[in-house]
Design a protein around this motif. Structure first.
Motif, PDB file in Angstrom:
ATOM      1  N   UNK A 276       0.847  -1.183   0.000  1.00  0.00           N
ATOM      2  CA  UNK A 276       0.000   0.000   0.000  1.00  0.00           C
ATOM      3  C   UNK A 276       0.887   1.240   0.000  1.00  0.00           C
ATOM      4  N   UNK A 277       0.319   2.368  -0.274  1.00  0.00           N
ATOM      5  CA  UNK A 277       1.089   3.606  -0.319  1.00  0.00           C
ATOM      6  C   UNK A 277       1.592   3.959   1.068  1.00  0.00           C
ATOM      7  N   UNK A 278       2.784   4.571   1.103  1.00  0.00           N
ATOM      8  CA  UNK A 278       3.354   4.982   2.383  1.00  0.00           C
ATOM      9  C   UNK A 278       2.574   6.151   2.969  1.00  0.00           C
ATOM     10  N   UNK A 279       2.002   6.964   2.149  1.00  0.00           N
ATOM     11  CA  UNK A 279       1.302   8.158   2.650  1.00  0.00           C
ATOM     12  C   UNK A 279       0.164   8.511   1.707  1.00  0.00           C
ATOM     13  N   UNK A 280      -0.834   7.614   1.612  1.00  0.00           N
ATOM     14  CA  UNK A 280      -1.951   7.795   0.686  1.00  0.00           C
ATOM     15  C   UNK A 280      -2.950   8.758   1.315  1.00  0.00           C
ATOM     16  N   UNK A 281      -2.587  10.033   1.340  1.00  0.00           N
ATOM     17  CA  UNK A 281      -3.331  11.043   2.077  1.00  0.00           C
ATOM     18  C   UNK A 281      -3.590  12.252   1.196  1.00  0.00           C
ATOM     19  N   UNK A 282      -4.662  12.964   1.512  1.00  0.00           N
ATOM     20  CA  UNK A 282      -4.953  14.203   0.793  1.00  0.00           C
ATOM     21  C   UNK A 282      -3.850  15.215   1.052  1.00  0.00           C
ATOM     22  N   UNK A 283      -3.399  15.884  -0.020  1.00  0.00           N
ATOM     23  CA  UNK A 283      -2.300  16.829   0.156  1.00  0.00           C
ATOM     24  C   UNK A 283      -2.338  17.908  -0.910  1.00  0.00           C
ATOM     25  N   UNK A 284      -1.636  18.984  -0.623  1.00  0.00           N
ATOM     26  CA  UNK A 284      -1.445  20.077  -1.571  1.00  0.00           C
ATOM     27  C   UNK A 284       0.033  20.409  -1.609  1.00  0.00           C
TER      28      UNK A 284
ATOM     29  N   UNK B 203       4.013  29.515  -2.635  1.00  0.00           N
ATOM     30  CA  UNK B 203       3.359  30.758  -2.256  1.00  0.00           C
ATOM     31  C   UNK B 203       3.883  31.922  -3.089  1.00  0.00           C
ATOM     32  N   UNK B 204       3.219  33.035  -2.984  1.00  0.00           N
ATOM     33  CA  UNK B 204       3.627  34.212  -3.731  1.00  0.00           C
ATOM     34  C   UNK B 204       5.019  34.704  -3.362  1.00  0.00           C
ATOM     35  N   UNK B 205       5.480  34.408  -2.148  1.00  0.00           N
ATOM     36  CA  UNK B 205       6.828  34.845  -1.747  1.00  0.00           C
ATOM     37  C   UNK B 205       7.920  33.868  -2.156  1.00  0.00           C
ATOM     38  N   UNK B 206       7.554  32.787  -2.887  1.00  0.00           N
ATOM     39  CA  UNK B 206       8.549  31.824  -3.358  1.00  0.00           C
ATOM     40  C   UNK B 206       8.749  30.640  -2.451  1.00  0.00           C
ATOM     41  N   UNK B 207       8.020  30.555  -1.341  1.00  0.00           N
ATOM     42  CA  UNK B 207       8.141  29.436  -0.409  1.00  0.00           C
ATOM     43  C   UNK B 207       7.336  28.251  -0.922  1.00  0.00           C
ATOM     44  N   UNK B 208       7.987  27.102  -1.051  1.00  0.00           N
ATOM     45  CA  UNK B 208       7.261  25.888  -1.409  1.00  0.00           C
ATOM     46  C   UNK B 208       6.598  25.323  -0.160  1.00  0.00           C
ATOM     47  N   UNK B 209       5.319  24.975  -0.287  1.00  0.00           N
ATOM     48  CA  UNK B 209       4.556  24.434   0.837  1.00  0.00           C
ATOM     49  C   UNK B 209       3.982  23.079   0.447  1.00  0.00           C
ATOM     50  N   UNK B 210       4.172  22.113   1.322  1.00  0.00           N
ATOM     51  CA  UNK B 210       3.601  20.781   1.167  1.00  0.00           C
ATOM     52  C   UNK B 210       2.732  20.523   2.394  1.00  0.00           C
ATOM     53  N   UNK B 211       1.415  20.519   2.210  1.00  0.00           N
ATOM     54  CA  UNK B 211       0.466  20.338   3.308  1.00  0.00           C
ATOM     55  C   UNK B 211      -0.250  19.004   3.137  1.00  0.00           C
ATOM     56  N   UNK B 212      -0.254  18.198   4.194  1.00  0.00           N
ATOM     57  CA  UNK B 212      -0.800  16.842   4.138  1.00  0.00           C
ATOM     58  C   UNK B 212      -1.795  16.650   5.278  1.00  0.00           C
ATOM     59  N   UNK B 213      -2.956  16.122   4.943  1.00  0.00           N
ATOM     60  CA  UNK B 213      -3.952  15.814   5.972  1.00  0.00           C
ATOM     61  C   UNK B 213      -3.680  14.433   6.546  1.00  0.00           C
ATOM     62  N   UNK B 214      -3.436  14.379   7.858  1.00  0.00           N
ATOM     63  CA  UNK B 214      -3.261  13.102   8.573  1.00  0.00           C
ATOM     64  C   UNK B 214      -3.882  13.288   9.960  1.00  0.00           C
TER      65      UNK B 214
ATOM     66  N   UNK C 285       6.737  22.203   5.370  1.00  0.00           N
ATOM     67  CA  UNK C 285       5.871  21.023   5.371  1.00  0.00           C
ATOM     68  C   UNK C 285       4.945  21.100   6.575  1.00  0.00           C
ATOM     69  N   UNK C 286       3.652  20.893   6.335  1.00  0.00           N
ATOM     70  CA  UNK C 286       2.650  20.809   7.403  1.00  0.00           C
ATOM     71  C   UNK C 286       1.950  19.461   7.292  1.00  0.00           C
ATOM     72  N   UNK C 287       1.910  18.729   8.377  1.00  0.00           N
ATOM     73  CA  UNK C 287       1.229  17.430   8.410  1.00  0.00           C
ATOM     74  C   UNK C 287       0.350  17.379   9.644  1.00  0.00           C
ATOM     75  N   UNK C 288      -0.914  16.990   9.478  1.00  0.00           N
ATOM     76  CA  UNK C 288      -1.757  16.854  10.655  1.00  0.00           C
ATOM     77  C   UNK C 288      -3.229  16.963  10.355  1.00  0.00           C
ATOM     78  N   UNK C 289      -3.975  17.304  11.388  1.00  0.00           N
ATOM     79  CA  UNK C 289      -5.425  17.416  11.289  1.00  0.00           C
ATOM     80  C   UNK C 289      -5.772  18.787  10.714  1.00  0.00           C
ATOM     81  N   UNK C 290      -5.685  18.878   9.381  1.00  0.00           N
ATOM     82  CA  UNK C 290      -5.866  20.156   8.696  1.00  0.00           C
ATOM     83  C   UNK C 290      -6.473  19.938   7.316  1.00  0.00           C
ATOM     84  N   UNK C 291      -6.964  21.009   6.746  1.00  0.00           N
ATOM     85  CA  UNK C 291      -7.463  21.005   5.368  1.00  0.00           C
ATOM     86  C   UNK C 291      -6.328  21.507   4.485  1.00  0.00           C
ATOM     87  N   UNK C 292      -5.737  20.643   3.649  1.00  0.00           N
ATOM     88  CA  UNK C 292      -4.562  21.042   2.877  1.00  0.00           C
ATOM     89  C   UNK C 292      -4.778  22.244   1.974  1.00  0.00           C
ATOM     90  N   UNK C 293      -5.979  22.373   1.408  1.00  0.00           N
ATOM     91  CA  UNK C 293      -6.236  23.505   0.521  1.00  0.00           C
ATOM     92  C   UNK C 293      -6.442  24.791   1.316  1.00  0.00           C
TER      93      UNK C 293
END
Length: 460
Positions: free
Chosen positions: A29-37, A41-52, A218-226
């Motif tokens: 199975x996938x290691x992290x089969x989770x909703x993510x974005x 951002x506009x300031x050039x920061x890459x953001x990876x947000x994952x709902x877990x 990177x943000x991982x947790x009980x959140x809405x990635x979008x």
């Protein structure tokens, strides 16, 4: 009463009716089969947000490229990392700690030659506060004089102790031997350099180097990635610059060669450190090389551990593993031994390196390390903190959730023949260089007789 008879790993793995059979490897199975974005951002920061949402928490990890050529940079960077969260224009140290405590959170920073790293967590309901504190620290850190002086004094004391530790001495020696004066080698500042760092220098470094463009969060947790992307855009809107954070210059390709015996007079133990060029995680051959490394020295039932720890008792701990720096990758072999068996341990290590290619792992060996590799990956990704740390390492080289999701399948597809070829191509003894740190008067006669070892000049 314990038995005096030593049992090998092979004997431990047997029963009265024969070897213990490994259960079959199930469908991966996938290691992290989770909703993510995954966005920028506009300031050039890459953001990876994952709902877990397995617990009502959020884990935050950030890496800011933080390289510098100035000889004073490592010391100034170390002080910056220790004082960046000790006060801002709006909050002093107590206020920061209090606000984080009220949301069940914490925030820590660390620095190495490649990155300034931020690690934080909070209750999911406290994420707005955590982001506000983070933005305040990134944009308004004050570095007041007394905080800088106090933390500098503590760093000087800590470094004075650290630089006497055998593992630190061995790491520094290996870095010099591998990469000369490359900025990557400046991992542990000198205490005397830290003592000279001024608050003005720390403020100047923050203004010029703590930048969003090219950094990763990177943000991982009980959140809405979008939804959290909008929260980040608003929270970090003041953190902006047209300049990009400074990447570490590319490392040179590591060539095999003689080991260097680095004198440490009076030492009763030696540190053996070998290193060779490896493959980045994006290379199609990496999964096979990962399994070859596990078979050699990457887990407790490996050949190296069985030989120089279980069978011969030369060391309490032997290990091999990968080091990823930007797009560069190397494999390291480490063992600490008593002086009287250092040469023998080196001989056996070289023997096992050669044997891995000439007598490659069997189907059963490959199946064992395959299960270990996949299981370790899944266990590491099972917690919010573990997943966040895994993803930060991947995101720093342009990878993300898709790579993590696909890796168990790639490992499952590796054949025994591919592992054998990786062992032959990348674990040949001639590909390795490295250092032995220890008492040269005791070690030099045997090591130089063994061959492939030169003694560092005490005047160098």
């Amino acid at each position: 009463m314990t038995s005096a008879t030593h049992r090998s790993a092979e004997e431990i793995g047997r029963t009265a009716t024969g070897p213990r059979e490994l259960p079959p490897l199930g469908e991966q199975r996938a290691a992290a089969d989770l909703a993510h974005t995954d966005t920028v951002l506009g300031n050039g920061l890459r953001v990876l947000a994952v709902r877990k949402p397995n617990v009502p928490m959020v884990e935050l990890r950030m890496a800011i490229p933080f390289a510098g050529d100035d000889p004073a940079h490592p010391a100034t960077a170390e002080v910056l990392a220790e004082t960046i969260a000790t006060g801002t224009r709006r909050r002093d140290r107590v206020a920061i700690d209090t606000e984080l405590a009220l949301i069940g959170g914490d925030l820590g920073t660390a620095v190495d030659p490649e990155h300034l790293s931020v690690s934080a967590s909070s209750l999911a309901s406290g994420l707005p506060t955590l982001l506000d504190v983070l933005a305040d620290v990134l944009t308004e850190a004050s570095y007041v004089d007394n905080e800088v002086r106090r933390e500098s004094d503590r760093i000087v004391e800590r470094l004075a102790v650290a630089r006497t530790q055998p593992r630190v001495i061995a790491r520094e020696a290996l870095q010099r031997h591998r990469y000369g004066d490359h900025p990557y080698t400046r991992e542990v500042p000198k205490p005397e350099d830290v003592a000279q760092v001024t608050p003005e220098a720390v403020r100047a470094l923050h203004a010029s180097a703590v930048l969003p463009r090219g950094s990763v969060l990177v943000l991982v947790g009980d959140l809405d990635p979008d939804a959290v992307i909008g929260d980040l855009e608003r929270a970090l809107s003041a953190w902006a610059s047209e300049k990009a954070a400074r990447e570490l210059p590319a490392l040179p390709v590591l060539r095999g060669g003689e080991l260097l015996l680095v004198p440490r007079a009076g030492a009763v133990q030696s540190q053996l450190r070998l290193s060779a060029q490896s493959l980045p995680r994006t290379d199609p051959r990496y999964p096979a090389l990962q399994l070859a490394n596990l078979a050699f020295g990457g887990y407790f039932s490996s050949r190296l551990v069985e030989n120089i720890r279980e069978d011969k008792g030369y060391t309490y701990s032997a290990h091999s593993g990968f080091e990823f720096t930007g797009q560069n990758a190397t494999v390291q072999v480490e063992a600490d031994t008593a002086n009287e068996v250092t040469a023998a341990a080196l001989l056996e290590t070289r023997y096992e390196l050669g044997r891995l290619g000439l007598v490659p792992p069997t189907d059963a060996d490959v199946e064992s390390v395959r299960q270990y590799a996949i299981g370790s990956l899944l266990i590491g990704a099972s917690s919010q903190a573990g997943l966040a740390s895994q993803l930060l390492g991947l995101a720093a080289v342009g990878l993300g959730v898709e790579w993590l999701n696909g890796h168990p399948g790639r490992v499952a597809a590796v054949t025994t023949e591919e592992v054998a070829q990786a062992a032959l191509d990348f674990f040949a003894p001639s590909r390795f260089t490295g250092v032995v740190v220890g008492d040269a008067e005791t070690l030099a006669p045997q090591l130089t007789a063994l061959g492939g070892v030169t003694v560092e000049s005490t005047g160098s």
